[in-house]
Scaffold this motif. Structure first.
Motif, PDB file in Angstrom:
ATOM      1  N   ARG A 105       0.833  -1.211   0.000  1.00 48.64           N
ATOM      2  CA  ARG A 105       0.000   0.000   0.000  1.00 48.64           C
ATOM      3  C   ARG A 105       0.862   1.254   0.000  1.00 48.64           C
ATOM      4  NH1 ARG A 105      -5.317  -0.965   0.827  1.00 48.64           N
ATOM      5  NH2 ARG A 105      -5.932  -2.985   1.691  1.00 48.64           N
ATOM      6  N   LEU A 106       1.937   1.241   0.774  1.00 50.18           N
ATOM      7  CA  LEU A 106       2.826   2.398   0.820  1.00 50.18           C
ATOM      8  C   LEU A 106       3.519   2.589  -0.528  1.00 50.18           C
ATOM      9  CD1 LEU A 106       4.454   1.943   4.345  1.00 50.18           C
ATOM     10  CD2 LEU A 106       2.801   3.696   3.660  1.00 50.18           C
ATOM     11  N   ALA A 107       3.890   1.487  -1.169  1.00 52.26           N
ATOM     12  CA  ALA A 107       4.611   1.580  -2.443  1.00 52.26           C
ATOM     13  C   ALA A 107       3.749   2.161  -3.548  1.00 52.26           C
ATOM     14  CB  ALA A 107       5.132   0.208  -2.853  1.00 52.26           C
ATOM     15  N   VAL A 108       2.457   1.863  -3.528  1.00 53.76           N
ATOM     16  CA  VAL A 108       1.591   2.337  -4.602  1.00 53.76           C
ATOM     17  C   VAL A 108       0.842   3.609  -4.231  1.00 53.76           C
ATOM     18  CG1 VAL A 108       1.272   0.033  -5.526  1.00 53.76           C
ATOM     19  CG2 VAL A 108      -0.357   0.896  -3.853  1.00 53.76           C
ATOM     20  N   ALA A 109       1.049   4.091  -2.996  1.00 54.60           N
ATOM     21  CA  ALA A 109       0.339   5.293  -2.566  1.00 54.60           C
ATOM     22  C   ALA A 109       0.668   6.483  -3.448  1.00 54.60           C
ATOM     23  CB  ALA A 109       0.667   5.604  -1.110  1.00 54.60           C
ATOM     24  N   ARG A 110       1.905   6.500  -3.974  1.00 54.80           N
ATOM     25  CA  ARG A 110       2.308   7.576  -4.873  1.00 54.80           C
ATOM     26  C   ARG A 110       2.675   6.959  -6.214  1.00 54.80           C
ATOM     27  NH1 ARG A 110       6.357  11.807  -2.351  1.00 54.80           N
ATOM     28  NH2 ARG A 110       5.546  12.907  -4.165  1.00 54.80           N
ATOM     29  N   SER A 111       1.713   6.333  -6.834  1.00 55.03           N
ATOM     30  CA  SER A 111       1.960   5.569  -8.061  1.00 55.03           C
ATOM     31  C   SER A 111       2.254   6.454  -9.263  1.00 55.03           C
ATOM     32  CB  SER A 111       0.755   4.674  -8.380  1.00 55.03           C
ATOM     33  OG  SER A 111      -0.411   5.457  -8.529  1.00 55.03           O
ATOM     34  N   ASP A 112       2.193   7.786  -9.078  1.00 53.78           N
ATOM     35  CA  ASP A 112       2.555   8.664 -10.192  1.00 53.78           C
ATOM     36  C   ASP A 112       4.053   8.827 -10.302  1.00 53.78           C
ATOM     37  OD1 ASP A 112       2.432  11.943  -8.693  1.00 53.78           O
ATOM     38  OD2 ASP A 112       2.458   9.994  -7.703  1.00 53.78           O
ATOM     39  N   GLU A 113       4.812   8.279  -9.337  1.00 59.32           N
ATOM     40  CA  GLU A 113       6.263   8.345  -9.390  1.00 59.32           C
ATOM     41  C   GLU A 113       6.816   7.022  -9.899  1.00 59.32           C
ATOM     42  OE1 GLU A 113       7.843   9.417  -5.649  1.00 59.32           O
ATOM     43  OE2 GLU A 113       6.964  11.420  -5.652  1.00 59.32           O
ATOM     44  N   PRO A 114       7.942   7.048 -10.621  1.00 65.33           N
ATOM     45  CA  PRO A 114       8.507   5.794 -11.137  1.00 65.33           C
ATOM     46  C   PRO A 114       8.893   4.856 -10.002  1.00 65.33           C
ATOM     47  CG  PRO A 114       9.518   7.706 -12.195  1.00 65.33           C
ATOM     48  CD  PRO A 114       8.711   8.226 -11.041  1.00 65.33           C
ATOM     49  N   MET A 115       8.654   3.565 -10.200  1.00 63.18           N
ATOM     50  CA  MET A 115       9.107   2.586  -9.223  1.00 63.18           C
ATOM     51  C   MET A 115      10.614   2.416  -9.374  1.00 63.18           C
ATOM     52  SD  MET A 115       6.476   1.632  -7.568  1.00 63.18           S
ATOM     53  CE  MET A 115       7.200   0.230  -6.722  1.00 63.18           C
ATOM     54  N   SER A 116      11.295   2.199  -8.233  1.00 59.74           N
ATOM     55  CA  SER A 116      12.729   1.966  -8.303  1.00 59.74           C
ATOM     56  C   SER A 116      12.999   0.641  -8.979  1.00 59.74           C
ATOM     57  CB  SER A 116      13.316   1.946  -6.882  1.00 59.74           C
ATOM     58  OG  SER A 116      12.683   0.946  -6.110  1.00 59.74           O
ATOM     59  N   THR A 117      14.145   0.562  -9.665  1.00 60.52           N
ATOM     60  CA  THR A 117      14.506  -0.693 -10.309  1.00 60.52           C
ATOM     61  C   THR A 117      15.439  -1.477  -9.406  1.00 60.52           C
ATOM     62  OG1 THR A 117      16.362   0.384 -11.414  1.00 60.52           O
ATOM     63  CG2 THR A 117      14.282   0.319 -12.597  1.00 60.52           C
ATOM     64  N   VAL A 118      15.601  -2.776  -9.693  1.00 59.04           N
ATOM     65  CA  VAL A 118      16.377  -3.598  -8.805  1.00 59.04           C
ATOM     66  C   VAL A 118      17.110  -4.661  -9.587  1.00 59.04           C
ATOM     67  CG1 VAL A 118      14.105  -4.022  -7.897  1.00 59.04           C
ATOM     68  CG2 VAL A 118      15.754  -5.713  -7.544  1.00 59.04           C
ATOM     69  N   ASP A 119      18.290  -5.015  -9.075  1.00 59.57           N
ATOM     70  CA  ASP A 119      19.049  -6.135  -9.614  1.00 59.57           C
ATOM     71  C   ASP A 119      18.505  -7.388  -8.940  1.00 59.57           C
ATOM     72  OD1 ASP A 119      20.827  -8.110 -10.200  1.00 59.57           O
ATOM     73  OD2 ASP A 119      22.614  -6.873  -9.953  1.00 59.57           O
ATOM     74  N   VAL A 120      17.594  -8.094  -9.611  1.00 57.92           N
ATOM     75  CA  VAL A 120      16.923  -9.223  -8.997  1.00 57.92           C
ATOM     76  C   VAL A 120      17.915 -10.314  -8.618  1.00 57.92           C
ATOM     77  CG1 VAL A 120      15.194 -11.017  -9.351  1.00 57.92           C
ATOM     78  CG2 VAL A 120      14.797  -8.725 -10.231  1.00 57.92           C
ATOM     79  N   LYS A 121      18.900 -10.545  -9.466  1.00 58.29           N
ATOM     80  CA  LYS A 121      19.834 -11.640  -9.227  1.00 58.29           C
ATOM     81  C   LYS A 121      20.635 -11.427  -7.951  1.00 58.29           C
ATOM     82  CE  LYS A 121      23.712 -14.070 -11.370  1.00 58.29           C
ATOM     83  NZ  LYS A 121      24.578 -14.177 -12.551  1.00 58.29           N
ATOM     84  N   ASN A 122      21.047 -10.172  -7.689  1.00 59.49           N
ATOM     85  CA  ASN A 122      21.967  -9.923  -6.594  1.00 59.49           C
ATOM     86  C   ASN A 122      21.300  -9.377  -5.335  1.00 59.49           C
ATOM     87  OD1 ASN A 122      24.238 -10.673  -8.113  1.00 59.49           O
ATOM     88  ND2 ASN A 122      24.262  -8.679  -9.110  1.00 59.49           N
ATOM     89  N   ARG A 123      20.032  -8.915  -5.433  1.00 58.68           N
ATOM     90  CA  ARG A 123      19.446  -8.260  -4.278  1.00 58.68           C
ATOM     91  C   ARG A 123      18.123  -8.872  -3.835  1.00 58.68           C
ATOM     92  NH1 ARG A 123      18.605  -2.237  -4.434  1.00 58.68           N
ATOM     93  NH2 ARG A 123      18.208  -2.727  -2.268  1.00 58.68           N
ATOM     94  N   ALA A 124      17.722  -9.986  -4.397  1.00 58.13           N
ATOM     95  CA  ALA A 124      16.395 -10.508  -4.084  1.00 58.13           C
ATOM     96  C   ALA A 124      16.293 -11.110  -2.692  1.00 58.13           C
ATOM     97  CB  ALA A 124      15.991 -11.555  -5.120  1.00 58.13           C
ATOM     98  N   GLY A 125      17.413 -11.405  -2.020  1.00 56.05           N
ATOM     99  CA  GLY A 125      17.331 -11.961  -0.688  1.00 56.05           C
ATOM    100  C   GLY A 125      16.618 -13.301  -0.704  1.00 56.05           C
ATOM    101  N   ARG A 126      15.758 -13.511   0.280  1.00 55.76           N
ATOM    102  CA  ARG A 126      15.076 -14.803   0.385  1.00 55.76           C
ATOM    103  C   ARG A 126      13.750 -14.739  -0.379  1.00 55.76           C
ATOM    104  NH1 ARG A 126      14.623 -16.666   6.354  1.00 55.76           N
ATOM    105  NH2 ARG A 126      14.069 -18.598   5.305  1.00 55.76           N
ATOM    106  N   VAL A 127      13.851 -14.563  -1.666  1.00 59.31           N
ATOM    107  CA  VAL A 127      12.662 -14.486  -2.523  1.00 59.31           C
ATOM    108  C   VAL A 127      12.676 -15.649  -3.481  1.00 59.31           C
ATOM    109  CG1 VAL A 127      11.430 -13.125  -4.220  1.00 59.31           C
ATOM    110  CG2 VAL A 127      12.640 -11.965  -2.355  1.00 59.31           C
ATOM    111  N   ALA A 128      11.638 -16.436  -3.458  1.00 59.73           N
ATOM    112  CA  ALA A 128      11.518 -17.546  -4.393  1.00 59.73           C
ATOM    113  C   ALA A 128      10.494 -17.187  -5.439  1.00 59.73           C
ATOM    114  CB  ALA A 128      11.081 -18.825  -3.645  1.00 59.73           C
ATOM    115  N   VAL A 129      10.881 -17.234  -6.703  1.00 60.52           N
ATOM    116  CA  VAL A 129       9.967 -16.908  -7.792  1.00 60.52           C
ATOM    117  C   VAL A 129       9.576 -18.195  -8.501  1.00 60.52           C
ATOM    118  CG1 VAL A 129       9.651 -15.606  -9.920  1.00 60.52           C
ATOM    119  CG2 VAL A 129      11.058 -14.661  -8.088  1.00 60.52           C
ATOM    120  N   THR A 130       8.275 -18.487  -8.521  1.00 56.34           N
ATOM    121  CA  THR A 130       7.792 -19.693  -9.166  1.00 56.34           C
ATOM    122  C   THR A 130       6.791 -19.332 -10.217  1.00 56.34           C
ATOM    123  OG1 THR A 130       6.051 -19.946  -7.507  1.00 56.34           O
ATOM    124  CG2 THR A 130       8.112 -21.091  -7.096  1.00 56.34           C
ATOM    125  N   LYS A 131       6.827 -20.012 -11.355  1.00 53.32           N
ATOM    126  CA  LYS A 131       5.923 -19.737 -12.463  1.00 53.32           C
ATOM    127  C   LYS A 131       4.870 -20.819 -12.553  1.00 53.32           C
ATOM    128  CE  LYS A 131       9.310 -17.182 -15.172  1.00 53.32           C
ATOM    129  NZ  LYS A 131       9.965 -17.024 -16.470  1.00 53.32           N
TER     130      LYS A 131
END
Length: 317
Positions: free
Chosen positions: A291-317
């Motif tokens: 909710r906080l991230a989209v509260a100001r959705s008129d601003e660009p979202m920050s980009t991220v290096d998924v490979k090096n900064r994802a931490g404990r995130v598991a992405v499943t398709k």
């Protein structure tokens, strides 16, 4: 007596109306899914599907069981969660379903911040289209979902508007429209249009926006994904319209330019999907960060290096 795992297999078949697709969803062979559905039919004493011309349809008994199965699986999930969660530990698992565009542009940036604050929490991101996202939440395989647009009405699904995503015109670098701060819909009539497939939420949104234009642009190309659409635009085949968060700025910034579309509309809704149960502490914290991230959705979202900064995130398709 049937087992909970049989209900999960049955729900997968009920939602996809295909034993083959259900098998992929539950990671079993198609004969195994068929066998378990037949065993379930024997347990309840009634057919659950009508099989005709290689197509499946739920019987009245199947419809009733599907509704109860969702409730039973959700109750079982809640029970395990209550037992598993230690009130003295700030951990647990969060399962989130969303289309690929929202995973990339919204969820991954949120997750990089969330895992820094909650290092003991495991987060699983499951890429699904809008319909599959809603079904994952209903079926208990996702704690929450995010979708562009309002989902189909379902008494068991709670949809909360968290933001509205404003439209942008996607164009090749140096395009004549790039000289304007924003673009009016009627200005697009002079340029060929690239669109997504019919039935896609973004195609429906584009069609609604172009109703404001006196002349509809000529469609030159149709893409089956946002990535393909961006590639076609970058190659100079035409321009397009997308919700801003559907555009992965990390990948598209060097290939296309974006300009706001001047429109009288309010933007495409971004909805948070849950089943209305009281969330655990870590799920509630994650929802609040969304909710906080989209509260100001008129601003660009920050980009991220998924490979090096994802931490404990598991992405499943």
């Amino acid at each position: 007596m049937f087992q909970l795992w049989q209900l999960k297999i049955f729900l997968a078949a009920a939602e996809t109306l295909s034993f083959t697709r259900a098998a992929k969803q539950v990671h079993l062979s198609q004969p195994s899914v068929t066998e378990q559905v037949r065993a379930l039919e024997q347990s309840v004493g009634q057919p659950l599907f009508i099989r005709k011309n290689n197509r499946l349809m739920l019987t009245a008994a199947g419809e009733r069981l599907a509704g109860r199965a969702r409730e039973l699986l959700a109750m079982a999930d809640d029970t395990f969660r209550v037992v598993r969660d230690n009130p003295d530990e700030k951990g647990g698992t969060i399962r989130v379903a969303a289309p690929q565009t929202l995973c990339t542009c919204l969820l991954i940036p949120v997750l990089t911040r969330f895992v820094e604050l909650h290092p003991r929490t495991r987060v699983e991101i499951r890429e699904r289209n809008s319909s599959e996202t809603a079904q994952a939440v209903l079926g208990g395989t996702a704690d929450l979902g995010l979708v562009h647009g309002w989902p189909a009405n379902d008494a068991n699904l709670q949809a909360d508007l968290v933001a509205r995503d404003m439209p942008v015109v996607v164009m090749p670098p140096g395009h004549p429209l790039s000289r304007a701060a924003d673009v009016k819909p009627d200005a697009l009539a002079a340029f060929p249009l690239i669109v997504t497939m019919e039935g896609c939420r973004y195609r429906e949104y584009l069609d609604a926006l172009l109703q404001e234009a006196p002349v509809r642009p000529c469609i030159r190309g149709v893409a089956d994904s946002v990535q393909a659409l961006v590639q076609m635009v970058s190659a100079g085949l035409g321009v397009s319209i997308l919700p801003r968060m559907a555009v992965d700025t990390a990948e598209t910034a060097l290939r296309v330019e974006l300009r706001a579309l001047s429109t009288i509309g309010e933007g495409l809704p971004i909805c948070l999907l849950t089943v209305g149960r009281e969330p655990t502490r870590h799920v509630a914290a994650f929802i609040e960060m969304i909710r906080l991230a989209v509260a100001r959705s008129d601003e660009p979202m920050s980009t991220v290096d998924v490979k090096n900064r994802a931490g404990r995130v598991a992405v499943t398709k």
